[in-house]
Design an enzyme around this catalytic site. Sequence first.
Site, PDB file in Angstrom:
ATOM      1  N   PRO A   9      -2.779  56.462 -14.249  1.00  0.00           N
ATOM      2  CA  PRO A   9      -3.703  55.469 -13.734  1.00  0.00           C
ATOM      3  C   PRO A   9      -5.043  55.413 -14.474  1.00  0.00           C
ATOM      4  CG  PRO A   9      -3.455  57.319 -12.205  1.00  0.00           C
ATOM      5  CD  PRO A   9      -2.384  57.448 -13.238  1.00  0.00           C
ATOM      6  N   ASN A  10      -5.478  54.192 -14.681  1.00  0.00           N
ATOM      7  CA  ASN A  10      -6.792  53.879 -15.273  1.00  0.00           C
ATOM      8  C   ASN A  10      -6.870  54.121 -16.779  1.00  0.00           C
ATOM      9  OD1 ASN A  10      -8.058  53.170 -12.716  1.00  0.00           O
ATOM     10  ND2 ASN A  10      -7.873  55.332 -12.239  1.00  0.00           N
ATOM     11  N   ARG A  17     -13.910  52.007 -18.840  1.00  0.00           N
ATOM     12  CA  ARG A  17     -14.213  53.061 -17.863  1.00  0.00           C
ATOM     13  C   ARG A  17     -15.053  54.171 -18.526  1.00  0.00           C
ATOM     14  NH1 ARG A  17      -9.098  57.180 -17.007  1.00  0.00           N
ATOM     15  NH2 ARG A  17     -10.441  57.807 -15.286  1.00  0.00           N
ATOM     16  N   TYR A  22     -14.809  58.949 -21.725  1.00  0.00           N
ATOM     17  CA  TYR A  22     -13.500  58.626 -22.324  1.00  0.00           C
ATOM     18  C   TYR A  22     -13.592  57.894 -23.660  1.00  0.00           C
ATOM     19  CZ  TYR A  22     -11.893  60.011 -17.725  1.00  0.00           C
ATOM     20  OH  TYR A  22     -11.654  60.736 -16.582  1.00  0.00           O
ATOM     21  N   ASN A  73      -0.137  61.914 -20.347  1.00  0.00           N
ATOM     22  CA  ASN A  73      -1.463  62.037 -19.752  1.00  0.00           C
ATOM     23  C   ASN A  73      -1.335  61.439 -18.348  1.00  0.00           C
ATOM     24  OD1 ASN A  73      -4.042  61.944 -18.848  1.00  0.00           O
ATOM     25  ND2 ASN A  73      -4.909  60.933 -20.656  1.00  0.00           N
ATOM     26  N   ALA A  76      -5.361  60.978 -13.223  1.00  0.00           N
ATOM     27  CA  ALA A  76      -5.712  61.644 -11.963  1.00  0.00           C
ATOM     28  C   ALA A  76      -4.507  62.311 -11.295  1.00  0.00           C
ATOM     29  CB  ALA A  76      -6.360  60.644 -11.012  1.00  0.00           C
ATOM     30  N   HIS A  79      -3.748  66.192 -11.282  1.00  0.00           N
ATOM     31  CA  HIS A  79      -4.321  67.160 -10.353  1.00  0.00           C
ATOM     32  C   HIS A  79      -3.735  67.068  -8.949  1.00  0.00           C
ATOM     33  CE1 HIS A  79      -7.046  67.041 -13.720  1.00  0.00           C
ATOM     34  NE2 HIS A  79      -7.446  65.819 -13.416  1.00  0.00           N
ATOM     35  N   ASP A  86       7.854  67.796 -10.803  1.00  0.00           N
ATOM     36  CA  ASP A  86       9.285  67.971 -10.539  1.00  0.00           C
ATOM     37  C   ASP A  86      10.136  67.087 -11.448  1.00  0.00           C
ATOM     38  OD1 ASP A  86       8.824  69.878  -8.620  1.00  0.00           O
ATOM     39  OD2 ASP A  86       9.141  68.537  -6.915  1.00  0.00           O
ATOM     40  N   GLU A  97       1.073  67.902 -22.634  1.00  0.00           N
ATOM     41  CA  GLU A  97       0.057  67.288 -21.760  1.00  0.00           C
ATOM     42  C   GLU A  97      -1.167  66.948 -22.606  1.00  0.00           C
ATOM     43  OE1 GLU A  97      -1.381  70.263 -19.067  1.00  0.00           O
ATOM     44  OE2 GLU A  97      -2.542  68.837 -17.869  1.00  0.00           O
ATOM     45  N   HIS A  99      -5.153  65.232 -22.452  1.00  0.00           N
ATOM     46  CA  HIS A  99      -6.287  64.651 -21.732  1.00  0.00           C
ATOM     47  C   HIS A  99      -7.336  64.234 -22.742  1.00  0.00           C
ATOM     48  CE1 HIS A  99      -4.631  65.734 -17.918  1.00  0.00           C
ATOM     49  NE2 HIS A  99      -4.338  66.917 -18.423  1.00  0.00           N
ATOM     50  N   ILE A 100      -7.811  63.031 -22.590  1.00  0.00           N
ATOM     51  CA  ILE A 100      -8.810  62.495 -23.524  1.00  0.00           C
ATOM     52  C   ILE A 100     -10.125  63.272 -23.382  1.00  0.00           C
ATOM     53  CG2 ILE A 100     -10.182  60.419 -24.012  1.00  0.00           C
ATOM     54  CD1 ILE A 100      -7.602  58.850 -22.972  1.00  0.00           C
ATOM     55  N   SER A 101     -10.510  63.520 -22.139  1.00  0.00           N
ATOM     56  CA  SER A 101     -11.773  64.223 -21.890  1.00  0.00           C
ATOM     57  C   SER A 101     -11.544  65.735 -21.856  1.00  0.00           C
ATOM     58  CB  SER A 101     -12.377  63.752 -20.557  1.00  0.00           C
ATOM     59  OG  SER A 101     -11.562  64.199 -19.477  1.00  0.00           O
ATOM     60  N   ARG A 106     -15.010  70.046 -16.590  1.00  0.00           N
ATOM     61  CA  ARG A 106     -15.445  69.002 -15.662  1.00  0.00           C
ATOM     62  C   ARG A 106     -15.383  69.543 -14.218  1.00  0.00           C
ATOM     63  NH1 ARG A 106     -12.699  63.457 -16.950  1.00  0.00           N
ATOM     64  NH2 ARG A 106     -14.287  62.788 -15.434  1.00  0.00           N
ATOM     65  N   ARG A 110     -10.614  68.969 -10.954  1.00  0.00           N
ATOM     66  CA  ARG A 110      -9.781  68.675 -12.139  1.00  0.00           C
ATOM     67  C   ARG A 110      -9.217  69.951 -12.769  1.00  0.00           C
ATOM     68  NH1 ARG A 110     -11.059  63.144 -13.084  1.00  0.00           N
ATOM     69  NH2 ARG A 110     -13.166  62.727 -12.401  1.00  0.00           N
TER      70      ARG A 110
HETATM   71  C1  DQA Z   1      -7.861  62.399 -17.833  1.00  0.00           C
HETATM   72  C2  DQA Z   1      -8.632  63.415 -17.002  1.00  0.00           C
HETATM   73  C3  DQA Z   1      -8.333  63.233 -15.527  1.00  0.00           C
HETATM   74  O1  DQA Z   1      -9.031  64.205 -14.767  1.00  0.00           O
HETATM   75  C4  DQA Z   1      -8.777  61.860 -15.081  1.00  0.00           C
HETATM   76  O2  DQA Z   1      -8.460  61.656 -13.723  1.00  0.00           O
HETATM   77  C5  DQA Z   1      -8.241  60.764 -15.930  1.00  0.00           C
HETATM   78  C6  DQA Z   1      -8.114  60.981 -17.373  1.00  0.00           C
HETATM   79  C7  DQA Z   1      -8.220  62.452 -19.328  1.00  0.00           C
HETATM   80  O3  DQA Z   1      -7.476  61.886 -20.111  1.00  0.00           O
HETATM   81  O4  DQA Z   1      -9.240  63.037 -19.676  1.00  0.00           O
HETATM   82  O5  DQA Z   1      -8.009  59.663 -15.461  1.00  0.00           O
HETATM   83  O6  DQA Z   1      -6.482  62.700 -17.721  1.00  0.00           O
END
Ligand code: DQA
Length: 145
Positions: A9-10, A17, A22, A73, A76, A79, A86, A97, A99-101, A106, A110
């Site tokens: 998501p997002n 955003r 990000y 990725n 959210a 977490h 599963d 896995e 994560h951009i950030s 953080r 998270r």
């Molecule tokens: C994220 C980090 C997550 O905590 C966050 O909810 C995201 C993006 C990242 O790519 O840094 O939506 O997965």
Amino acid sequence: MKILIINGPNINMLGIREPGVYGTQNYQALLDLVAKIAEEEGLEAECFQSNHEGAIVDRIQEAYGKTDGIVINPAAYTHTSIAILDALKAVSIPAVEVHISDVDNREDFRQISYAGMACEKRIAGQGIDGYRQAMIYLKEKYGKA
Ligand code: DQA
């Protein structure tokens, strides 16, 4: 080698955003980067993005027997989602896995990653370049047929 890139998501809101967290590159730039890496590295890459947990579970299940590696990725859902954990365990496809950030530095909420428990590698805080690193890791480990 077929690699499926899954974004939660997002991630479609990249560039809009929280650019301080990000970055300023948008989701299309991420798609373009993945296509470029795939071409350079001789990989078949498909990108999937959804804001819906069940759709991500469905896509992971569909990959069973058809995909050699997953870059995920879960955003959210990282977490919160035992369902995504599963699903990754169910299909047993090597997964990385991303994560951009820099999630490790953080908020406390998270600091848990359920999906990460089914991933053999984690790349965080590298911006969208993390996807390139994940694709190359999978190619180097599993791509030599
Ligand atoms: C994220 C980090 C997550 O905590 C966050 O909810 C995201 C993006 C990242 O790519 O840094 O939506 O997965």
